[in-house]
Design a protein around this motif. Structure first.
Motif, PDB file in Angstrom:
ATOM      1  N   GLU A 153       0.839  -1.193   0.000  1.00 24.10           N
ATOM      2  CA  GLU A 153       0.000   0.000   0.000  1.00 24.10           C
ATOM      3  C   GLU A 153       0.880   1.252   0.000  1.00 24.10           C
ATOM      4  OE1 GLU A 153      -4.037   1.603   2.255  1.00 24.10           O
ATOM      5  OE2 GLU A 153      -2.757   0.094   3.194  1.00 24.10           O
ATOM      6  N   GLY A 154       0.527   2.205  -0.856  1.00 22.84           N
ATOM      7  CA  GLY A 154       1.317   3.424  -0.966  1.00 22.84           C
ATOM      8  C   GLY A 154       2.495   3.298  -1.910  1.00 22.84           C
ATOM      9  N   TYR A 155       2.518   2.232  -2.709  1.00 22.67           N
ATOM     10  CA  TYR A 155       3.590   2.007  -3.676  1.00 22.67           C
ATOM     11  C   TYR A 155       2.995   1.849  -5.076  1.00 22.67           C
ATOM     12  CZ  TYR A 155       7.192   1.243  -0.116  1.00 22.67           C
ATOM     13  OH  TYR A 155       8.095   1.406   0.908  1.00 22.67           O
ATOM     14  N   LEU A 156       3.764   2.238  -6.069  1.00 24.84           N
ATOM     15  CA  LEU A 156       3.391   2.066  -7.467  1.00 24.84           C
ATOM     16  C   LEU A 156       4.552   1.424  -8.208  1.00 24.84           C
ATOM     17  CD1 LEU A 156       1.504   2.518  -9.889  1.00 24.84           C
ATOM     18  CD2 LEU A 156       2.495   4.801 -10.135  1.00 24.84           C
ATOM     19  N   ASP A 157       4.331   0.221  -8.712  1.00 20.44           N
ATOM     20  CA  ASP A 157       5.350  -0.522  -9.456  1.00 20.44           C
ATOM     21  C   ASP A 157       6.622  -0.718  -8.634  1.00 20.44           C
ATOM     22  OD1 ASP A 157       5.836  -1.861 -11.952  1.00 20.44           O
ATOM     23  OD2 ASP A 157       7.330  -0.349 -12.407  1.00 20.44           O
ATOM     24  N   LYS A 183       0.094  -1.350 -17.918  1.00 17.95           N
ATOM     25  CA  LYS A 183       0.435  -2.517 -17.105  1.00 17.95           C
ATOM     26  C   LYS A 183      -0.540  -2.684 -15.939  1.00 17.95           C
ATOM     27  CE  LYS A 183       4.175  -4.324 -14.167  1.00 17.95           C
ATOM     28  NZ  LYS A 183       5.559  -4.089 -13.666  1.00 17.95           N
ATOM     29  N   TYR A 184      -1.029  -1.551 -15.420  1.00 18.08           N
ATOM     30  CA  TYR A 184      -1.979  -1.588 -14.299  1.00 18.08           C
ATOM     31  C   TYR A 184      -3.410  -1.270 -14.752  1.00 18.08           C
ATOM     32  CZ  TYR A 184       2.137  -1.880 -11.354  1.00 18.08           C
ATOM     33  OH  TYR A 184       3.316  -2.296 -10.763  1.00 18.08           O
ATOM     34  N   ASN A 185      -3.684  -1.530 -16.049  1.00 15.95           N
ATOM     35  CA  ASN A 185      -5.028  -1.375 -16.619  1.00 15.95           C
ATOM     36  C   ASN A 185      -5.548   0.062 -16.525  1.00 15.95           C
ATOM     37  OD1 ASN A 185      -5.185  -4.183 -17.194  1.00 15.95           O
ATOM     38  ND2 ASN A 185      -5.799  -4.585 -15.083  1.00 15.95           N
ATOM     39  N   VAL A 186      -4.643   1.019 -16.681  1.00 14.16           N
ATOM     40  CA  VAL A 186      -5.022   2.434 -16.680  1.00 14.16           C
ATOM     41  C   VAL A 186      -4.595   3.033 -18.017  1.00 14.16           C
ATOM     42  CG1 VAL A 186      -4.683   4.686 -15.615  1.00 14.16           C
ATOM     43  CG2 VAL A 186      -4.775   2.636 -14.184  1.00 14.16           C
ATOM     44  N   THR A 187      -5.545   3.578 -18.758  1.00 12.22           N
ATOM     45  CA  THR A 187      -5.240   4.243 -20.016  1.00 12.22           C
ATOM     46  C   THR A 187      -4.903   5.698 -19.720  1.00 12.22           C
ATOM     47  OG1 THR A 187      -6.758   2.785 -21.219  1.00 12.22           O
ATOM     48  CG2 THR A 187      -6.087   4.822 -22.311  1.00 12.22           C
ATOM     49  N   VAL A 188      -3.649   6.032 -19.833  1.00 13.32           N
ATOM     50  CA  VAL A 188      -3.188   7.386 -19.516  1.00 13.32           C
ATOM     51  C   VAL A 188      -3.285   8.243 -20.777  1.00 13.32           C
ATOM     52  CG1 VAL A 188      -1.283   8.788 -18.662  1.00 13.32           C
ATOM     53  CG2 VAL A 188      -1.623   6.465 -17.773  1.00 13.32           C
ATOM     54  N   PRO A 189      -4.147   9.270 -20.786  1.00 13.25           N
ATOM     55  CA  PRO A 189      -4.275  10.117 -21.979  1.00 13.25           C
ATOM     56  C   PRO A 189      -3.177  11.167 -22.015  1.00 13.25           C
ATOM     57  CG  PRO A 189      -5.783  10.865 -20.290  1.00 13.25           C
ATOM     58  CD  PRO A 189      -5.084   9.669 -19.717  1.00 13.25           C
ATOM     59  N   ARG A 190      -3.075  11.826 -23.130  1.00 14.25           N
ATOM     60  CA  ARG A 190      -2.107  12.934 -23.245  1.00 14.25           C
ATOM     61  C   ARG A 190      -2.735  14.228 -22.747  1.00 14.25           C
ATOM     62  NH1 ARG A 190       1.347  15.509 -22.562  1.00 14.25           N
ATOM     63  NH2 ARG A 190       3.185  16.105 -23.741  1.00 14.25           N
ATOM     64  N   GLY A 231      -0.730  23.930  -3.292  1.00 10.63           N
ATOM     65  CA  GLY A 231       0.489  23.125  -3.301  1.00 10.63           C
ATOM     66  C   GLY A 231       0.428  21.903  -4.183  1.00 10.63           C
ATOM     67  N   PHE A 232      -0.503  21.886  -5.127  1.00  9.49           N
ATOM     68  CA  PHE A 232      -0.666  20.727  -6.011  1.00  9.49           C
ATOM     69  C   PHE A 232      -0.696  21.226  -7.444  1.00  9.49           C
ATOM     70  CE2 PHE A 232      -3.719  17.641  -8.075  1.00  9.49           C
ATOM     71  CZ  PHE A 232      -2.810  16.614  -8.174  1.00  9.49           C
ATOM     72  N   GLN A 233       0.357  20.909  -8.203  1.00 13.91           N
ATOM     73  CA  GLN A 233       0.468  21.417  -9.560  1.00 13.91           C
ATOM     74  C   GLN A 233       0.010  20.358 -10.558  1.00 13.91           C
ATOM     75  OE1 GLN A 233       4.084  23.460 -10.140  1.00 13.91           O
ATOM     76  NE2 GLN A 233       3.606  24.168 -12.195  1.00 13.91           N
ATOM     77  N   ILE A 234      -0.986  20.693 -11.348  1.00 13.09           N
ATOM     78  CA  ILE A 234      -1.502  19.781 -12.357  1.00 13.09           C
ATOM     79  C   ILE A 234      -2.079  20.593 -13.501  1.00 13.09           C
ATOM     80  CG2 ILE A 234      -3.825  19.591 -11.387  1.00 13.09           C
ATOM     81  CD1 ILE A 234      -3.700  16.579 -12.143  1.00 13.09           C
ATOM     82  N   SER A 235      -2.099  20.014 -14.681  1.00  8.76           N
ATOM     83  CA  SER A 235      -2.601  20.697 -15.864  1.00  8.76           C
ATOM     84  C   SER A 235      -3.417  19.711 -16.690  1.00  8.76           C
ATOM     85  CB  SER A 235      -1.438  21.255 -16.694  1.00  8.76           C
ATOM     86  OG  SER A 235      -1.884  21.748 -17.934  1.00  8.76           O
ATOM     87  N   ILE A 236      -4.259  20.245 -17.579  1.00  6.41           N
ATOM     88  CA  ILE A 236      -5.037  19.355 -18.448  1.00  6.41           C
ATOM     89  C   ILE A 236      -4.134  18.709 -19.493  1.00  6.41           C
ATOM     90  CG2 ILE A 236      -7.206  20.581 -18.085  1.00  6.41           C
ATOM     91  CD1 ILE A 236      -6.756  21.938 -20.790  1.00  6.41           C
ATOM     92  N   ASP A 237      -3.016  19.370 -19.809  1.00  7.67           N
ATOM     93  CA  ASP A 237      -2.011  18.775 -20.695  1.00  7.67           C
ATOM     94  C   ASP A 237      -1.044  17.993 -19.820  1.00  7.67           C
ATOM     95  OD1 ASP A 237      -2.945  20.010 -23.152  1.00  7.67           O
ATOM     96  OD2 ASP A 237      -2.199  21.884 -22.304  1.00  7.67           O
ATOM     97  N   LEU A 238      -1.195  16.690 -19.787  1.00  8.40           N
ATOM     98  CA  LEU A 238      -0.485  15.869 -18.818  1.00  8.40           C
ATOM     99  C   LEU A 238       1.006  15.771 -19.128  1.00  8.40           C
ATOM    100  CD1 LEU A 238      -2.979  12.911 -18.213  1.00  8.40           C
ATOM    101  CD2 LEU A 238      -2.829  15.125 -17.073  1.00  8.40           C
ATOM    102  N   LYS A 239       1.813  16.249 -18.199  1.00  9.16           N
ATOM    103  CA  LYS A 239       3.251  16.035 -18.252  1.00  9.16           C
ATOM    104  C   LYS A 239       3.552  14.754 -17.467  1.00  9.16           C
ATOM    105  CE  LYS A 239       3.831  21.046 -18.237  1.00  9.16           C
ATOM    106  NZ  LYS A 239       4.377  22.208 -17.512  1.00  9.16           N
ATOM    107  N   ILE A 244       1.537  10.559 -13.474  1.00  3.62           N
ATOM    108  CA  ILE A 244       1.577   9.790 -12.226  1.00  3.62           C
ATOM    109  C   ILE A 244       0.375  10.134 -11.363  1.00  3.62           C
ATOM    110  CG2 ILE A 244       2.884   9.411 -10.101  1.00  3.62           C
ATOM    111  CD1 ILE A 244       4.082   8.051 -12.527  1.00  3.62           C
ATOM    112  N   GLU A 245       0.024  11.420 -11.313  1.00  2.00           N
ATOM    113  CA  GLU A 245      -1.152  11.828 -10.539  1.00  2.00           C
ATOM    114  C   GLU A 245      -2.418  11.215 -11.114  1.00  2.00           C
ATOM    115  OE1 GLU A 245      -1.170  13.332  -7.729  1.00  2.00           O
ATOM    116  OE2 GLU A 245       0.969  13.778  -7.703  1.00  2.00           O
TER     117      GLU A 245
END
Length: 453
Positions: A153-157, A183-190, A231-239, A244-245
């Protein structure tokens, strides 16, 4: 009590256990309820293939980008290790992995709390098989042993979530992260839409339905600013970090306590001494030693000196009277001739006079002005941006341009409609006046009533 007292005795015992088939090892570990987190498998796999990954001949075939990414090899998760094995067809030493696995289990015997019956079963299995070592591909091996490992728990790969920083992600490409998500059944979009961004923010900050509803009234830019202020940086254009988020959100990993790694990793690692660092530094030192070779310098120095001395008198042709006839038409050619004739200033006085005449010419200064206007194009900020960030910036610029052209089209259509209406009205008024005065005096066309009578 076990008949082995020290870790060295256990390590010697591990060497004899490599003859046990992987299938039997799995059954025995599950029988004694010995399960290990995936980050242990990442450690064991890393040390098993380390020598093959940094083998000098193979290392020379790597691209500069891969060599740079391999600097973070010690922090690799499971995915990039498996990718190296598959892409470069690395030999997977099953016996080496087994030995490391048993060394790890024996060193952590107090935490794993296995009984003496486990040792007895291992000894029995050891005598049941010959000295022949098992050979198989990594994919087949892990398929057999996969049931023994679990994602803590709390780990990724196999890497704790807090360690997935920008520096850590330098060893990953955007394609790697997309494949990791698959690999973890998640489709990561751009790119994600506004509703998905609000869903991530709601999960990250534990927002209520009313608070989430208020976010829907904000623009995308306001949402990004809202997240940054918290304190949480995120954008619709995924870097990379945003990807990871997105995986954390999709795998429901927010607000969960991370498993504490209390295992002991102090086991024999002979291959750890032969890392890529030594292989990389040795050729660099050799190159540095070859550069200051003095044999080349005396050969290079006299040759250009003699040629320059010979060329200078050859250039002493006097095409200057021809240039003086047309000084105004070709002002840009004169500075080039000045550079060639600089060493001749001490020999001919006429050249000095010509240089004085050319100094007050303002035309070359006027030519430099458009160059200054073009300089703002390559801004300093763009030189600091990565290729991915430049692509995202281009996408946003394209969106702004598209919106501009849409507004421009609407304005054109509106003006066309207004002008058409005005022309029709004016035309109808002119026709009515002509009909009223000439065609049928006192009457309006189309049977319209004369309201001013």
């Amino acid at each position: 009590m076990s008949k082995f007292k020290t870790s060295e005795e256990y390590f010697a015992f591990s060497k004899r256990l490599v003859v046990i088939p992987t299938e039997d090892i799995k059954k025995l570990l599950l029988k004694h309820k010995i399960n290990l987190p995936l980050y242990v498998h990442a450690f064991l796999l890393k040390e098993t293939i380390r020598q093959n990954v940094f083998e000098p001949r193979l290392y020379e075939t790597y691209s500069d980008e891969l060599k740079f990414r391999l600097r973070g090899y010690d922090e690799y998760s499971v995915f990039p290790l498996e990718k190296l094995i598959e892409k470069y067809n690395l030999d997977f030493e099953v016996s080496r992995y087994k030995e490391l696995l048993f060394d790890f289990i024996f060193v952590n015997r107090d935490d794993l709390r296995f009984k003496n019956s486990f040792i007895n079963d291992l000894e029995q299995l050891q005598h049941n098989y010959t000295v022949d070592l098992e050979v198989m591909k990594y994919s087949d091996f892990y398929a057999l042993l996969e049931e023994v490992f679990y994602e803590a728990e709390g780990y990724l790969d196999g890497v704790i979530l807090e360690d997935w920083t920008e520096d850590f992600l330098a060893s990953y490409t955007l394609g790697d992260l997309k494949a990791l998500g698959k690999k973890y059944n998640v489709t990561v979009p751009r790119r994600i839409n506004k509703s998905k961004l609000i869903a991530i923010l709601s999960a990250k900050f534990k927002l209520t339905e009313d608070e989430s509803l208020l976010l829907t009234k904000k623009s995308v830019l306001d949402l990004e600013i809202y997240a940054k202020e918290k304190g949480f940086q995120i954008s619709i254009d995924l870097k990379k970090k945003d990807m990871i988020e997105f995986m954390k959100f999709s795998l429901d990993m927010y607000h969960k306590k991370s498993h504490v790694d209390k295992y002991n990793y102090d086991i024999p690692l002979a291959t750890k001494e032969e890392t890529a660092i030594s292989d990389i530094e040795e050729p660099e030192e050799e190159v540095i030693k070859e550069e200051p070779v003095v044999e080349e310098e005396p050969v290079i120095i006299p040759v250009p000196v003699e040629e320059e001395v010979e060329e200078q008198p050859v250039v002493e042709e006097e095409p200057q009277p021809q240039i003086e006839e047309e000084p105004e038409e070709q002002p840009m050619e004169e500075p080039e001739e000045e550079d060639i004739e600089v060493p001749e200033e001490l020999e001919e006085e006429d050249l000095e006079e010509e240089v004085v005449e050319e100094e007050p010419v303002p035309e070359p200064e006027i030519i430099k002005e458009p160059v200054m206007k073009e300089k703002p194009k390559p801004t300093v900020d763009e030189s600091l941006l990565s290729v991915e960030e430049k692509e995202l910036l281009d996408e946003k610029i394209n969106q702004i341009i598209k919106k501009y052209y849409k507004k421009r089209r609407r304005r054109r259509i509106t003006w066309i409609i207004l002008i058409t209406l005005i022309v029709l009205i004016v035309g109808f008024a002119g026709y009515s006046y002509y009909y009223y005065t000439s065609v049928n005096p006192g009457n309006l066309p189309f049977g319209l009533p004369v309201f001013w009578n």
